[in-house]
Design an enzyme around this catalytic site. Structure first.
Site, PDB file in Angstrom:
ATOM      1  N   GLN A 259     -14.668 -37.300 -26.411  1.00 54.98           N
ATOM      2  CA  GLN A 259     -15.103 -35.917 -26.685  1.00 54.98           C
ATOM      3  C   GLN A 259     -14.611 -35.470 -28.049  1.00 54.98           C
ATOM      4  OE1 GLN A 259     -17.374 -34.441 -24.872  1.00 54.98           O
ATOM      5  NE2 GLN A 259     -17.180 -36.293 -23.644  1.00 54.98           N
ATOM      6  N   GLU A 327     -16.507 -28.310 -19.261  1.00 58.57           N
ATOM      7  CA  GLU A 327     -17.856 -28.876 -19.369  1.00 58.57           C
ATOM      8  C   GLU A 327     -17.925 -30.212 -18.611  1.00 58.57           C
ATOM      9  OE1 GLU A 327     -18.680 -30.403 -23.241  1.00 58.57           O
ATOM     10  OE2 GLU A 327     -20.843 -30.423 -22.935  1.00 58.57           O
ATOM     11  N   HIS A 328     -16.980 -31.091 -18.918  1.00 58.32           N
ATOM     12  CA  HIS A 328     -16.915 -32.397 -18.253  1.00 58.32           C
ATOM     13  C   HIS A 328     -15.603 -32.521 -17.497  1.00 58.32           C
ATOM     14  CE1 HIS A 328     -19.260 -33.298 -22.016  1.00 58.32           C
ATOM     15  NE2 HIS A 328     -20.096 -33.716 -21.093  1.00 58.32           N
ATOM     16  N   ASP A 361     -23.385 -39.324 -20.773  1.00 60.75           N
ATOM     17  CA  ASP A 361     -23.953 -38.869 -22.050  1.00 60.75           C
ATOM     18  C   ASP A 361     -25.278 -39.549 -22.340  1.00 60.75           C
ATOM     19  OD1 ASP A 361     -21.986 -37.078 -22.695  1.00 60.75           O
ATOM     20  OD2 ASP A 361     -20.916 -38.416 -24.053  1.00 60.75           O
TER      21      ASP A 361
HETATM   22  N1  LIG Z   1     -22.909 -29.852 -25.008  1.00 64.44           N
HETATM   23  C1  LIG Z   1     -23.727 -30.864 -25.334  1.00 64.44           C
HETATM   24  O1  LIG Z   1     -24.521 -31.313 -24.555  1.00 64.44           O
HETATM   25  C2  LIG Z   1     -23.652 -31.434 -26.705  1.00 64.44           C
HETATM   26  C3  LIG Z   1     -24.421 -32.561 -27.067  1.00 64.44           C
HETATM   27  C4  LIG Z   1     -24.328 -33.019 -28.363  1.00 64.44           C
HETATM   28  C5  LIG Z   1     -23.513 -32.354 -29.266  1.00 64.44           C
HETATM   29  N2  LIG Z   1     -22.782 -31.297 -28.835  1.00 64.44           N
HETATM   30  C6  LIG Z   1     -21.973 -30.503 -29.719  1.00 64.44           C
HETATM   31  O2  LIG Z   1     -22.862 -29.947 -30.667  1.00 64.44           O
HETATM   32  C7  LIG Z   1     -22.157 -29.733 -31.852  1.00 64.44           C
HETATM   33  C8  LIG Z   1     -22.968 -30.264 -33.006  1.00 64.44           C
HETATM   34  O3  LIG Z   1     -22.491 -29.671 -34.172  1.00 64.44           O
HETATM   35  P1  LIG Z   1     -22.945 -30.117 -35.606  1.00 64.44           P
HETATM   36  O4  LIG Z   1     -22.238 -29.227 -36.569  1.00 64.44           O
HETATM   37  O5  LIG Z   1     -22.785 -31.587 -35.725  1.00 64.44           O
HETATM   38  O6  LIG Z   1     -24.505 -29.892 -35.642  1.00 64.44           O
HETATM   39  P2  LIG Z   1     -25.405 -28.601 -35.442  1.00 64.44           P
HETATM   40  O7  LIG Z   1     -26.800 -29.082 -35.619  1.00 64.44           O
HETATM   41  O8  LIG Z   1     -25.065 -27.889 -34.203  1.00 64.44           O
HETATM   42  O9  LIG Z   1     -25.025 -27.642 -36.639  1.00 64.44           O
HETATM   43  C9  LIG Z   1     -25.387 -27.909 -37.952  1.00 64.44           C
HETATM   44  C10 LIG Z   1     -25.881 -26.623 -38.584  1.00 64.44           C
HETATM   45  O10 LIG Z   1     -24.831 -25.648 -38.568  1.00 64.44           O
HETATM   46  C11 LIG Z   1     -25.074 -24.728 -39.585  1.00 64.44           C
HETATM   47  N3  LIG Z   1     -23.836 -24.436 -40.319  1.00 64.44           N
HETATM   48  C12 LIG Z   1     -22.853 -25.305 -40.642  1.00 64.44           C
HETATM   49  N4  LIG Z   1     -21.907 -24.665 -41.366  1.00 64.44           N
HETATM   50  C13 LIG Z   1     -22.326 -23.380 -41.505  1.00 64.44           C
HETATM   51  C14 LIG Z   1     -21.786 -22.226 -42.156  1.00 64.44           C
HETATM   52  N5  LIG Z   1     -20.629 -22.272 -42.802  1.00 64.44           N
HETATM   53  N6  LIG Z   1     -22.485 -21.074 -42.091  1.00 64.44           N
HETATM   54  C15 LIG Z   1     -23.665 -21.013 -41.435  1.00 64.44           C
HETATM   55  N7  LIG Z   1     -24.227 -22.076 -40.807  1.00 64.44           N
HETATM   56  C16 LIG Z   1     -23.552 -23.243 -40.849  1.00 64.44           C
HETATM   57  C17 LIG Z   1     -26.065 -25.323 -40.527  1.00 64.44           C
HETATM   58  O11 LIG Z   1     -27.248 -24.608 -40.450  1.00 64.44           O
HETATM   59  C18 LIG Z   1     -26.288 -26.744 -40.022  1.00 64.44           C
HETATM   60  O12 LIG Z   1     -27.636 -27.127 -40.106  1.00 64.44           O
HETATM   61  C19 LIG Z   1     -20.802 -30.388 -31.701  1.00 64.44           C
HETATM   62  O13 LIG Z   1     -19.874 -29.390 -31.428  1.00 64.44           O
HETATM   63  C20 LIG Z   1     -20.956 -31.282 -30.481  1.00 64.44           C
HETATM   64  O14 LIG Z   1     -19.772 -31.366 -29.740  1.00 64.44           O
HETATM   65  C21 LIG Z   1     -22.855 -30.804 -27.603  1.00 64.44           C
HETATM   66  N1  LIG Z   2     -20.825 -35.360 -24.822  1.00 66.89           N
HETATM   67  C1  LIG Z   2     -21.927 -34.564 -25.354  1.00 66.89           C
HETATM   68  C2  LIG Z   2     -22.042 -33.326 -24.495  1.00 66.89           C
HETATM   69  O1  LIG Z   2     -20.962 -32.533 -24.598  1.00 66.89           O
HETATM   70  C3  LIG Z   2     -23.252 -35.241 -25.323  1.00 66.89           C
HETATM   71  C4  LIG Z   2     -23.394 -36.456 -26.166  1.00 66.89           C
HETATM   72  C5  LIG Z   2     -24.462 -36.848 -26.885  1.00 66.89           C
HETATM   73  N2  LIG Z   2     -24.179 -38.051 -27.432  1.00 66.89           N
HETATM   74  C6  LIG Z   2     -22.989 -38.377 -27.058  1.00 66.89           C
HETATM   75  N3  LIG Z   2     -22.500 -37.412 -26.316  1.00 66.89           N
HETATM   76 ZN   LIG Z   3     -20.462 -37.194 -25.882  1.00 64.80          ZN
END
Ligand SMILES: NC(=O)c1ccc[n+]([C@@H]2O[C@H](COP(=O)([O-])OP(=O)(O)OC[C@H]3O[C@@H](n4cnc5c(N)ncnc54)[C@H](O)[C@@H]3O)[C@@H](O)[C@H]2O)c1
Ligand SMILES: N[C@H](CO)Cc1c[nH]c[nH+]1
Ligand SMILES: [Zn+2]
Length: 431
Positions: A259, A327-328, A361
């Site tokens: 995670q 969440e998990h 996942d």
């Molecule tokens: N819960 C789930 O099922 C799941 C699955 C996959 C990923 N995730 C989570 O999703 C998240 C993905 O985050 P990420 O950042 O890689 O991608 P993201 O696509 O969520 O965010 C990227 C976007 O954030 C915006 N951003 C970044 N900095 C900014 C700023 N300073 N001001 C305004 N906008 C800004 C930009 O528009 C950018 O395109 C992670 O926290 C990951 O843990 C959750």
């Molecule tokens: N663990 C994430 C959900 O919190 C989902 C994910 C996508 N790819 C790998 N992991």
């Molecule tokens: Zn994951």
């Protein structure tokens, strides 16, 4: 990383700080997100072009360039090695099977008073799927969002995904094709959520927005709710691992890091009744970190938000898990099913030492888009239900109205609503 022991007098204060971390992931960006949403509403595509250049370091030529073409999706799909395509197919098929099993049936309830009552399920017209892409690309999240939407029967499925530095991820596009996405847009963050909710000249608005993302995405979904429907708020990832002294510290460490490597804001917590495991895991985490390509992100997440909590027994462990509502929830104890039965709040549970969360996942079948930030107290993971809504119906013949109408007339008059009363009374000769 915090080390807490429920026997310590300062335990409650330390635990409260952990709960606050989970609560606080989006609050600090609410002002910035409100400004972004206001700009997209006022300027439409022009705001999308400008914000994409600013946050994703990519300057689209014009608004048309924000939409991925069918040719780009074809080329991307053709470039995927066969073995990877087969893995994508395995995941998609398993996710589809699980979500098909969720589809609810319409109900018809015969009524002794002579009415017929029912409830019918129907899909939303258009869904907007947020697929994260800032720090990593998530083809698996494409499947997890799009397959339930299609199984539910949604005709228009518009996916948004940021393409940092202009890089399109081919497997994300192949997954979109495999899952039946109908539009792909190269936009991310709060601006993508705003465009899906309010529409622009190029992108037609949707009715429901689903999917995980960082704090900006989560806060934007919260702010557009009401204009559109949303699923739960799925922000930075979290895991709580419950492990007893029989578990291998190295495996537990990798489960925590699985995670942590998502995001510096991710939170990984070990709860154990074994002082030896509590001592061994932090060292195992540090050793494993050195072997990971995303060590910088995972290390920061672990150091800032990670925790090891030593509990007296699993009664205490179950109660603390409910307060965290993670969440998990990964359970590796002698009888994981029995411990799971004592826990009420978690987005998804993974039972036994052979069931690492990472399996869920990708390929197990249930959804990996899950409620974070303690919202599992009241919210659930993504499912076909997020793309469905219910319409209830009542059919009445004269006898049914005669049998039930007088009570309605009495209640309507008690509320002072005479037109209500007469619309019934005059049909059945009550005057
Ligand atoms: N819960 C789930 O099922 C799941 C699955 C996959 C990923 N995730 C989570 O999703 C998240 C993905 O985050 P990420 O950042 O890689 O991608 P993201 O696509 O969520 O965010 C990227 C976007 O954030 C915006 N951003 C970044 N900095 C900014 C700023 N300073 N001001 C305004 N906008 C800004 C930009 O528009 C950018 O395109 C992670 O926290 C990951 O843990 C959750
Ligand atoms: N663990 C994430 C959900 O919190 C989902 C994910 C996508 N790819 C790998 N992991
Ligand atoms: Zn994951």
């Amino acid at each position: 990383m915090r080390r807490l022991d429920t026997r310590d007098p300062g335990f409650e204060a330390g635990f409260a700080a952990l709960l606050d971390m989970a609560r606080d992931t989006t609050a600090r960006v609410d002002g910035a997100v409100a400004e972004i949403i206001a700009r997209v509403r006022a300027e439409g595509d022009a705001a999308l072009l400008d914000l994409t250049a600013r946050f994703d370091r990519w300057q689209p030529r014009d608004a048309a360039a924000l939409r991925v073409t069918a040719g780009e999706i074809d080329a991307a799909t053709a470039s995927i090695p066969a073995a990877l395509m087969a893995a994508l197919d395995t995941a998609a098929a398993r996710i589809e099977t699980f979500h098909r099993a969720q589809m609810p049936a319409d109900i018809t309830v015969p009524d002794p008073a002579g009415l017929t009552l029912g409830m019918r399920w129907g899909a939303v017209d258009a869904a907007g799927l947020y697929v994260p892409g800032g720090k990593a690309a998530y083809p698996s999240s494409v499947l997890m969002n799009a397959i339930p939407a299609r199984v539910a029967g949604v005709p228009r499925v518009a996916m948004v995904v940021p393409t940092p530095d202009g890089e399109l991820n081919p497997l994300v596009l192949a997954a979109a094709r495999r899952a039946g996405v109908t539009e792909v847009w190269r936009i991310g963050g709060a601006q993508a959520v705003a465009a899906l909710a309010w529409g622009t000249a190029s992108l037609a608005p949707v009715d429901k927005i689903t999917g995980p993302g960082n704090a900006y995405v989560a806060e934007a979904k919260r702010q557009v709710f009401g204009r559109v429907g949303i699923d739960s708020i799925a922000g930075p990832s979290e895991v709580v691992v419950l492990a007893d002294g029989a578990q291998d510290p190295a495996r537990v460490a990798m489960d925590l890091l699985a995670q942590a490597e998502h995001d510096e804001a991710a939170q990984s917590i070990l709860l154990t009744d074994s002082p030896a495991l509590a001592d061994a895991v932090p060292a195992a985490v540090e050793a494993a970190l050195a072997t990971l390509p995303r060590a910088a992100i995972a290390g920061e997440s672990w150091r800032r938000h990670g925790a090891v909590i030593l509990v007296r027994d699993w009664d205490e462990g179950a109660a603390l898990t409910d307060r965290l509502a993670p969440e998990h929830l990964q359970i590796m104890t002698a009888d994981p099913a029995a411990l799971f039965a004592r826990i009420r709040h978690a987005g998804a549970a993974f039972l036994g030492p052979w069931c690492p969360e990472a399996l869920g996942d990708y390929v197990a079948g249930p959804n990996h888009v899950l409620p974070t930030g303690r919202t599992a107290r009241f919210a659930s993971g993504l499912s076909v239900f997020d793309f469905l809504k219910r319409t209830t119906w009542i059919a009445a013949e004269e006898a049914g109205l005669r049998a039930t109408g007088p009570a309605a007339v009495a209640l309507a008059r008690a509320e002072g609503l005479e037109a209500h009363a007469r619309s019934i009374a005059e049909r059945i000769g009550m005057g």
